[in-house]
Design a protein around this motif. Structure first.
Motif, PDB file in Angstrom:
ATOM      1  N   LEU A 307      44.710 -56.892  84.519  1.00 19.97           N
ATOM      2  CA  LEU A 307      43.481 -57.415  85.117  1.00 19.97           C
ATOM      3  C   LEU A 307      43.530 -58.927  85.278  1.00 19.97           C
ATOM      4  CD1 LEU A 307      42.395 -54.534  84.627  1.00 19.97           C
ATOM      5  CD2 LEU A 307      40.230 -55.578  83.917  1.00 19.97           C
ATOM      6  N   GLY A 308      44.192 -59.627  84.326  1.00 19.19           N
ATOM      7  CA  GLY A 308      44.279 -61.081  84.433  1.00 19.19           C
ATOM      8  C   GLY A 308      45.095 -61.538  85.629  1.00 19.19           C
ATOM      9  N   LEU A 309      46.214 -60.893  85.877  1.00 17.27           N
ATOM     10  CA  LEU A 309      47.045 -61.259  87.025  1.00 17.27           C
ATOM     11  C   LEU A 309      46.359 -60.917  88.348  1.00 17.27           C
ATOM     12  CD1 LEU A 309      50.561 -60.221  85.699  1.00 17.27           C
ATOM     13  CD2 LEU A 309      49.835 -62.533  86.362  1.00 17.27           C
ATOM     14  N   CYS A 310      45.687 -59.772  88.400  1.00 14.42           N
ATOM     15  CA  CYS A 310      44.958 -59.422  89.619  1.00 14.42           C
ATOM     16  C   CYS A 310      43.822 -60.403  89.878  1.00 14.42           C
ATOM     17  CB  CYS A 310      44.422 -57.998  89.522  1.00 14.42           C
ATOM     18  SG  CYS A 310      45.701 -56.717  89.578  1.00 14.42           S
ATOM     19  N   LYS A 311      43.196 -60.874  88.799  1.00 12.83           N
ATOM     20  CA  LYS A 311      42.127 -61.855  88.945  1.00 12.83           C
ATOM     21  C   LYS A 311      42.663 -63.179  89.457  1.00 12.83           C
ATOM     22  CE  LYS A 311      37.782 -63.016  88.159  1.00 12.83           C
ATOM     23  NZ  LYS A 311      36.636 -62.347  88.809  1.00 12.83           N
ATOM     24  N   GLN A 312      43.885 -63.552  89.096  1.00 13.85           N
ATOM     25  CA  GLN A 312      44.488 -64.783  89.615  1.00 13.85           C
ATOM     26  C   GLN A 312      44.785 -64.665  91.104  1.00 13.85           C
ATOM     27  OE1 GLN A 312      47.902 -65.885  87.250  1.00 13.85           O
ATOM     28  NE2 GLN A 312      46.765 -65.794  85.317  1.00 13.85           N
ATOM     29  N   LEU A 313      45.246 -63.512  91.530  1.00 14.12           N
ATOM     30  CA  LEU A 313      45.541 -63.327  92.957  1.00 14.12           C
ATOM     31  C   LEU A 313      44.278 -63.229  93.786  1.00 14.12           C
ATOM     32  CD1 LEU A 313      48.491 -60.779  92.781  1.00 14.12           C
ATOM     33  CD2 LEU A 313      48.620 -63.169  93.506  1.00 14.12           C
ATOM     34  N   ASP A 314      43.263 -62.527  93.268  1.00 17.84           N
ATOM     35  CA  ASP A 314      42.004 -62.344  94.004  1.00 17.84           C
ATOM     36  C   ASP A 314      40.841 -62.643  93.054  1.00 17.84           C
ATOM     37  OD1 ASP A 314      39.996 -61.693  95.733  1.00 17.84           O
ATOM     38  OD2 ASP A 314      40.410 -59.538  95.775  1.00 17.84           O
ATOM     39  N   PRO A 315      40.407 -63.895  92.967  1.00 15.93           N
ATOM     40  CA  PRO A 315      39.344 -64.249  92.006  1.00 15.93           C
ATOM     41  C   PRO A 315      38.025 -63.521  92.265  1.00 15.93           C
ATOM     42  CG  PRO A 315      40.481 -66.219  92.785  1.00 15.93           C
ATOM     43  CD  PRO A 315      40.955 -65.073  93.648  1.00 15.93           C
ATOM     44  N   ASN A 316      37.787 -63.054  93.454  1.00 16.03           N
ATOM     45  CA  ASN A 316      36.531 -62.369  93.788  1.00 16.03           C
ATOM     46  C   ASN A 316      36.660 -60.844  93.740  1.00 16.03           C
ATOM     47  OD1 ASN A 316      35.292 -64.891  94.323  1.00 16.03           O
ATOM     48  ND2 ASN A 316      36.133 -64.889  96.414  1.00 16.03           N
ATOM     49  N   GLY A 317      37.776 -60.341  93.316  1.00 15.36           N
ATOM     50  CA  GLY A 317      37.970 -58.888  93.272  1.00 15.36           C
ATOM     51  C   GLY A 317      37.316 -58.246  92.052  1.00 15.36           C
TER      52      GLY A 317
END
Length: 321
Positions: A307-317
């Motif tokens: 979840l942390g890496l996905c949040k870095q790629l898409d902060p609004n996801g």
């Protein structure tokens, strides 16, 4: 003839009365009291006066002079009278007009035994001074509060939060990558890293399409996040390795992970869903530098890393915990 009959009845009554007094004993005290009461009543009716000395000897207190018409014999109460005795009803309490409850204009002054504290006045009750004891000496001064330093978040001597970017898609901050929009705008469409076959042990470079792979992972998280319960699913814990391009061995190409944690290719491992190949210490390193909770089992720390890496790629996801 009638006189003889009367004398005989009197004689029989006298014998019965004498036998009754001799055989009654102490158990007939109540009947004796009744007899004394009847004799005293008869004597009062005939206005017979008893000597004062006789009454005084029977009663253990002095006798006040009395008139003949007001003479009353005092006798001990019987057992039945004692049991049936009821006290007179109590009358309501009569307060003086000057009582403090009736006159609420006065004040109650609470004064402390110590001269340093001023008296406290409370209106509504009488003027009464009540000493209030002064408080005793309190406990000594407490020890100063020591601020606990979180040594796990502190960097070791010579370390810094910023490092030279190990890859073009990584930032200068540890365990951090650029956003998806930034990488596509450079452009960096493919993320590459080295893998090694477990069978033939040959090592080569392999790449993943950034947009395609991230869309696949983001869709999976959005559909299954509620059922994960903050734990990584089995497909993340036991990832399926890629096929070796030399020997065609399935589930054989294992990613080459750097021994230095600051050089780990986090984005490549995310896109290939190979983060489960990391050790617990490596996953904790990522959570430490991204301000994530890193205690617990590996499946929990692994879930937070995804979840942390996905949040870095898409902060609004939809990648918030």
């Amino acid at each position: 003839m009638e006189e003889q009959e009367i004398n005989r009845k009197r004689k029989n009554n006298h014998q019965e009365f004498t036998g009754f007094n001799n055989g009654g004993g102490d158990g007939n005290e109540q009947d004796n009291d009744l007899l004394e009461l009847s004799l005293s009543t008869a004597a009062a009716a005939n206005k017979v006066s008893f000597p004062v000395e006789l009454v005084t000897s029977a009663m253990s207190f002095p006798v006040v002079p009395y008139q003949r018409e007001q003479l009353q014999m005092v006798s001990q109460p019987s057992l039945m009278e004692t049991l049936l005795y009821q006290p007179p009803p109590s009358l309501p309490l009569q307060l003086s007009p000057n009582h403090s409850i009736i006159c609420p204009s006065q004040e109650l002054v609470l004064s402390s035994s110590s001269s340093s504290s001023p008296p406290v006045a409370v209106s509504g009750v009488g003027s009464v001074t009540i000493p209030v004891p002064s408080p005793g000496p309190g406990p000594g001064p407490s020890r100063p509060i020591r601020v606990r330093r979180n040594s796990t978040n502190a960097l070791r001597e010579g370390q810094s939060e910023t490092v030279p970017p190990p890859y073009p898609w990584a930032t200068s901050h540890r365990a951090t990558v650029h956003t998806l929009n930034y990488l596509l705008s450079i452009p960096i469409p493919t993320i590459t890293s080295d893998v090694q076959c477990k069978r033939c042990e040959r090592q080569y470079e392999m790449g993943y399409d950034l947009k395609t792979k991230f869309t696949e992972i983001a869709t999976y998280i959005a559909q299954n996040k509620e059922s994960m319960h903050d734990r990584a699913p089995s497909v993340w814990r036991n990832p399926v390795l890629p096929k070796c391009k030399f020997c065609d061995q399935e589930n054989s190409a294992k990613p080459v992970i750097s021994d230095k944690k600051k050089s780990i290719n986090w984005l490549f491992l995310l896109l290939g869903q190979l983060l489960g190949c990391c050790t617990l210490e490596q996953l904790k390193y990522f959570c430490k530098h991204t301000k994530n909770h890193r205690t617990g089992a590996k499946d929990r720390v692994l879930y937070l890393t995804y979840l942390g890496l996905c949040k870095q790629l898409d902060p609004n996801g939809p990648f918030d915990r």
